[in-house]
Design a protein around this motif. Sequence first.
Motif, PDB file in Angstrom:
ATOM      1  N   ALA C 166       3.835  -6.697  -2.266  1.00  0.00           N
ATOM      2  CA  ALA C 166       3.104  -5.871  -1.306  1.00  0.00           C
ATOM      3  C   ALA C 166       4.076  -5.089  -0.433  1.00  0.00           C
ATOM      4  O   ALA C 166       3.877  -3.902  -0.172  1.00  0.00           O
ATOM      5  N   MET C 167       5.164  -5.755  -0.006  1.00  0.00           N
ATOM      6  CA  MET C 167       6.134  -5.088   0.865  1.00  0.00           C
ATOM      7  C   MET C 167       6.750  -3.881   0.170  1.00  0.00           C
ATOM      8  O   MET C 167       6.816  -2.787   0.721  1.00  0.00           O
ATOM      9  N   THR C 168       7.186  -4.087  -1.088  1.00  0.00           N
ATOM     10  CA  THR C 168       7.826  -2.997  -1.808  1.00  0.00           C
ATOM     11  C   THR C 168       6.854  -1.853  -2.036  1.00  0.00           C
ATOM     12  O   THR C 168       7.195  -0.686  -1.868  1.00  0.00           O
ATOM     13  N   ASN C 202       6.106   7.533  10.295  1.00  0.00           N
ATOM     14  CA  ASN C 202       5.341   7.108   9.143  1.00  0.00           C
ATOM     15  C   ASN C 202       4.163   6.238   9.531  1.00  0.00           C
ATOM     16  O   ASN C 202       3.165   6.178   8.815  1.00  0.00           O
ATOM     17  N   VAL C 203       4.247   5.579  10.692  1.00  0.00           N
ATOM     18  CA  VAL C 203       3.129   4.729  11.093  1.00  0.00           C
ATOM     19  C   VAL C 203       1.909   5.589  11.398  1.00  0.00           C
ATOM     20  O   VAL C 203       0.772   5.150  11.231  1.00  0.00           O
ATOM     21  N   VAL C 204       2.134   6.838  11.835  1.00  0.00           N
ATOM     22  CA  VAL C 204       1.016   7.727  12.121  1.00  0.00           C
ATOM     23  C   VAL C 204       0.470   8.315  10.825  1.00  0.00           C
ATOM     24  O   VAL C 204      -0.733   8.402  10.619  1.00  0.00           O
ATOM     25  N   VAL C 205       1.393   8.697   9.924  1.00  0.00           N
ATOM     26  CA  VAL C 205       0.964   9.329   8.686  1.00  0.00           C
ATOM     27  C   VAL C 205       0.317   8.311   7.754  1.00  0.00           C
ATOM     28  O   VAL C 205      -0.690   8.588   7.110  1.00  0.00           O
ATOM     29  N   GLN C 206       0.920   7.110   7.668  1.00  0.00           N
ATOM     30  CA  GLN C 206       0.367   6.110   6.760  1.00  0.00           C
ATOM     31  C   GLN C 206       0.244   4.757   7.461  1.00  0.00           C
ATOM     32  O   GLN C 206       1.013   3.844   7.205  1.00  0.00           O
ATOM     33  N   PRO C 207      -0.747   4.648   8.357  1.00  0.00           N
ATOM     34  CA  PRO C 207      -0.893   3.403   9.135  1.00  0.00           C
ATOM     35  C   PRO C 207      -1.108   2.187   8.246  1.00  0.00           C
ATOM     36  O   PRO C 207      -0.634   1.089   8.551  1.00  0.00           O
ATOM     37  N   LEU C 208      -1.803   2.388   7.113  1.00  0.00           N
ATOM     38  CA  LEU C 208      -2.071   1.270   6.213  1.00  0.00           C
ATOM     39  C   LEU C 208      -0.762   0.693   5.677  1.00  0.00           C
ATOM     40  O   LEU C 208      -0.567  -0.523   5.650  1.00  0.00           O
ATOM     41  N   GLY C 209       0.135   1.588   5.273  1.00  0.00           N
ATOM     42  CA  GLY C 209       1.428   1.138   4.753  1.00  0.00           C
ATOM     43  C   GLY C 209       2.191   0.351   5.795  1.00  0.00           C
ATOM     44  O   GLY C 209       2.767  -0.705   5.513  1.00  0.00           O
ATOM     45  N   ALA C 210       2.167   0.846   7.054  1.00  0.00           N
ATOM     46  CA  ALA C 210       2.889   0.155   8.123  1.00  0.00           C
ATOM     47  C   ALA C 210       2.299  -1.231   8.340  1.00  0.00           C
ATOM     48  O   ALA C 210       3.030  -2.215   8.484  1.00  0.00           O
ATOM     49  N   LEU C 211       0.961  -1.311   8.343  1.00  0.00           N
ATOM     50  CA  LEU C 211       0.302  -2.600   8.561  1.00  0.00           C
ATOM     51  C   LEU C 211       0.699  -3.587   7.469  1.00  0.00           C
ATOM     52  O   LEU C 211       1.099  -4.724   7.744  1.00  0.00           O
ATOM     53  N   ILE C 212       0.633  -3.129   6.213  1.00  0.00           N
ATOM     54  CA  ILE C 212       0.970  -4.027   5.099  1.00  0.00           C
ATOM     55  C   ILE C 212       2.414  -4.457   5.189  1.00  0.00           C
ATOM     56  O   ILE C 212       2.750  -5.622   4.995  1.00  0.00           O
ATOM     57  N   PHE C 213       3.290  -3.506   5.509  1.00  0.00           N
ATOM     58  CA  PHE C 213       4.711  -3.843   5.604  1.00  0.00           C
ATOM     59  C   PHE C 213       4.941  -4.905   6.667  1.00  0.00           C
ATOM     60  O   PHE C 213       5.641  -5.899   6.430  1.00  0.00           O
ATOM     61  N   VAL C 214       4.339  -4.723   7.825  1.00  0.00           N
ATOM     62  CA  VAL C 214       4.575  -5.681   8.917  1.00  0.00           C
ATOM     63  C   VAL C 214       4.039  -7.058   8.546  1.00  0.00           C
ATOM     64  O   VAL C 214       4.715  -8.070   8.743  1.00  0.00           O
ATOM     65  N   VAL C 215       2.844  -7.097   7.942  1.00  0.00           N
ATOM     66  CA  VAL C 215       2.275  -8.392   7.559  1.00  0.00           C
ATOM     67  C   VAL C 215       3.157  -9.062   6.510  1.00  0.00           C
ATOM     68  O   VAL C 215       3.477 -10.256   6.604  1.00  0.00           O
ATOM     69  N   ALA C 216       3.597  -8.266   5.511  1.00  0.00           N
ATOM     70  CA  ALA C 216       4.431  -8.838   4.451  1.00  0.00           C
ATOM     71  C   ALA C 216       5.752  -9.330   5.021  1.00  0.00           C
ATOM     72  O   ALA C 216       6.287 -10.350   4.578  1.00  0.00           O
ATOM     73  N   VAL C 217       6.265  -8.616   6.026  1.00  0.00           N
ATOM     74  CA  VAL C 217       7.531  -9.019   6.635  1.00  0.00           C
ATOM     75  C   VAL C 217       7.378 -10.362   7.355  1.00  0.00           C
ATOM     76  O   VAL C 217       8.268 -11.208   7.316  1.00  0.00           O
ATOM     77  N   PHE C 218       6.212 -10.568   7.975  1.00  0.00           N
ATOM     78  CA  PHE C 218       5.964 -11.876   8.585  1.00  0.00           C
ATOM     79  C   PHE C 218       6.054 -12.968   7.532  1.00  0.00           C
ATOM     80  O   PHE C 218       6.598 -14.044   7.780  1.00  0.00           O
ATOM     81  N   ALA C 219       5.495 -12.687   6.347  1.00  0.00           N
ATOM     82  CA  ALA C 219       5.531 -13.691   5.293  1.00  0.00           C
ATOM     83  C   ALA C 219       6.950 -13.877   4.774  1.00  0.00           C
ATOM     84  O   ALA C 219       7.385 -14.988   4.493  1.00  0.00           O
ATOM     85  N   GLU C 220       7.698 -12.775   4.648  1.00  0.00           N
ATOM     86  CA  GLU C 220       9.047 -12.868   4.095  1.00  0.00           C
ATOM     87  C   GLU C 220       9.997 -13.593   5.042  1.00  0.00           C
ATOM     88  O   GLU C 220      10.963 -14.216   4.607  1.00  0.00           O
ATOM     89  N   THR C 221       9.749 -13.472   6.348  1.00  0.00           N
ATOM     90  CA  THR C 221      10.634 -14.159   7.286  1.00  0.00           C
ATOM     91  C   THR C 221      10.119 -15.547   7.615  1.00  0.00           C
ATOM     92  O   THR C 221      10.694 -16.240   8.455  1.00  0.00           O
ATOM     93  N   ASN C 222       9.038 -15.979   6.979  1.00  0.00           N
ATOM     94  CA  ASN C 222       8.451 -17.299   7.199  1.00  0.00           C
ATOM     95  C   ASN C 222       8.114 -17.550   8.657  1.00  0.00           C
ATOM     96  O   ASN C 222       8.396 -18.596   9.211  1.00  0.00           O
ATOM     97  N   ARG C 223       7.506 -16.560   9.280  1.00  0.00           N
ATOM     98  CA  ARG C 223       7.067 -16.735  10.660  1.00  0.00           C
ATOM     99  C   ARG C 223       5.602 -17.111  10.660  1.00  0.00           C
ATOM    100  O   ARG C 223       4.850 -16.697   9.794  1.00  0.00           O
ATOM    101  N   LEU C 224       5.189 -17.884  11.639  1.00  0.00           N
ATOM    102  CA  LEU C 224       3.774 -18.116  11.808  1.00  0.00           C
ATOM    103  C   LEU C 224       3.088 -16.759  11.888  1.00  0.00           C
ATOM    104  O   LEU C 224       3.663 -15.874  12.451  1.00  0.00           O
ATOM    105  N   PRO C 225       1.926 -16.543  11.381  1.00  0.00           N
ATOM    106  CA  PRO C 225       0.934 -17.335  10.649  1.00  0.00           C
ATOM    107  C   PRO C 225       1.292 -17.659   9.186  1.00  0.00           C
ATOM    108  O   PRO C 225       0.463 -18.233   8.518  1.00  0.00           O
TER     109      PRO C 225
END
Lengths: 167, 114, 355
Positions: C166-168, C202-225
């Motif tokens: 998802a991140m890529t 890019n967050v303005v042009v493609q907010p969906l991409g930014a959201l997915i990236f941030v969520v995936a990054v939380f998973a990749e760094t093993n942070r809660l949630p």
Amino acid sequence: MVTWVFLAAAAVAVVFACLAVVVRNPILNVLSLVIVFFAMAAIFALLGMDFLAAIQVIVYSGAILVLFLFVVMLLNIPRLGRLGSGRPFQALLGSLLAAFLGGLLLAAAALLPAGLGAVLPGAAAGGTAVPIGRALISSHLFVFEFITLLLAAAIVGAVYLGERELQ
Amino acid sequence: MTAELVPIPFTWVLALSAVLFAIGTLGVMLRRNAIAIFLSLEVMLNSANLAFAAFAYRFGAVHVAAAAALDGQIFIFFVIAVAAAEATVGLALFIALYRLRETIDVDRFNILRW
Amino acid sequence: MGTEVVVIALKLAFGLAVLLTTVPIMVWVERRGSALIQDRLGPNRVGPLGLLQPVVDVIKLVTKENFLPSRAQAPIYLLAPVFAIIIALSTFIAVPIGPDDGLTLFGRPVDGLLVAPHLDIGLLYIFAVASLGVYPLVLAGWASANKFSMHGGIRASAQAISYELAMTLAVVGVLMGAGSLRLDEIVLQQSGTWLGMLPRWNVVVQPLGALIFVVAVFAETNRLPFDLPEAEAELVAGYHTEYSSLSFAAFYMSEYIHMTVAAALATTLFFGGWTLPGIELPFGGWPQALLGMTVFGLKVALFLWFFVWVRWTLPRFRFDQLMALGWKVMLPLAVLNFLWVGVVLGLGLMEEGPW
């Protein structure tokens, strides 16, 4: 300098490939293979294929071998038997075949006129990512689409195999 | 197209690929555990990639027209993609087999139906 | 040659210093932040506002015994935290932290002090190194010879593969717009405004991409949630259950370094890096570089606070929910994002990159 780096990478690749085949602990096998693929990525980079070097690390070390580790740990695979511990005849035949194929390829490499290769000019200015990307969506578009189909089919197949018991 | 020369003879790269291929074959032939066989298979696939790289490096920039210069590298790209698909299905298959027999020793799968 | 070496050494030292000082600061911010969110006081005994707490923590960790479980695979058990630190540190070097065109040092022009020079595969390099980040976790889990650790390792590997996709894919949208893998060009492409008034981030042009990236990054760094590999309610402490002393500190540090790098990457890819929208600076050289670095640092700090905020606000996912989210929600949405970018580019709402 470049030659020495190449030789070092080649030596690492050969030694750890041997370990990946010989060592009896499955997790250490996978780890040795990680190092082999790293050495190969280094060789790709030396040959001016920077995009391939990155892809090699991302796809092989970062995804495929992690998947292997996952499966080895999930199935809790015990220590492997000694190499060639099956039927002696099989072991003999297998080693002969490996030696034959390796010898054949080595002979072919030795018989070819040696020549220095060259790095594509693209690699010097801007890397090979852009020309490869262009080629993928123009001249090689059909194969590219076909690969996406294959990957989709692989995902479906994996989900199917994983979801239900084989009857 | 002027190309930059690198002081590595391409036959060395080929020789390395030959050695890796032989090691991989040895593993495929002599190992009895399906995952170990699969790992050795990956070594063989990569040695083939290395051969592609060697030829792409030798002939890509020097002799062939610019349009085809990247073909070798693109082929490696496709091989890696196929290897990813293969690993997905193969490992899923091993998990399914393990569920049936609690082993993935290939010698134990010697009957056609169960 | 001479200046080059000095520049590289300076950049390495600077990056190392920044990352390593971020860790204790983040530890403090996390503990005080969690206290703030939970309406507690948090550590406030050592130094003003408890600022020296991280120092005391380190002293405590250093003086503890480095415990080796009797059935552990000793070499791998001991090397795993070392790899964790190495991998975490080596990603940051490719992140551009400020504009460096026209910079001089001791009267000579320096190239690539703040931007990794000529790293044409920039983003791919970061992904390549970051994709290795899961190995230390898996190896630590396996080498500890402990079922909880093993479970943590297995979870880490499955989670890392799933969310990397998802991140890529989310970043593909950014690359389509920028037409380059070089991070400094991605930043420059985000300067200026979009549709006349919005910042061209890019967050303005493609907010969906930014959201997915941030969520995936939380998973990749093993942070809660998404900290399933070390879920303390289920697995004691997951992959680092058996670790103590400096080995544990290494894992702890690598988590915060990963967080910092992730924040820097999110800033670079989606929040315009060192640029501010609609501001053309009348000066170049060092003042511009310093201002750029300050802006970049502020954005990263905001992101790090966001990490802390989310950690102490959201509950942990269950593992099957995590997998379902990754494969059934994030992946399709990421594909949708790059379809969206394709539409935006096709309609000519956004100028295409140079390629």
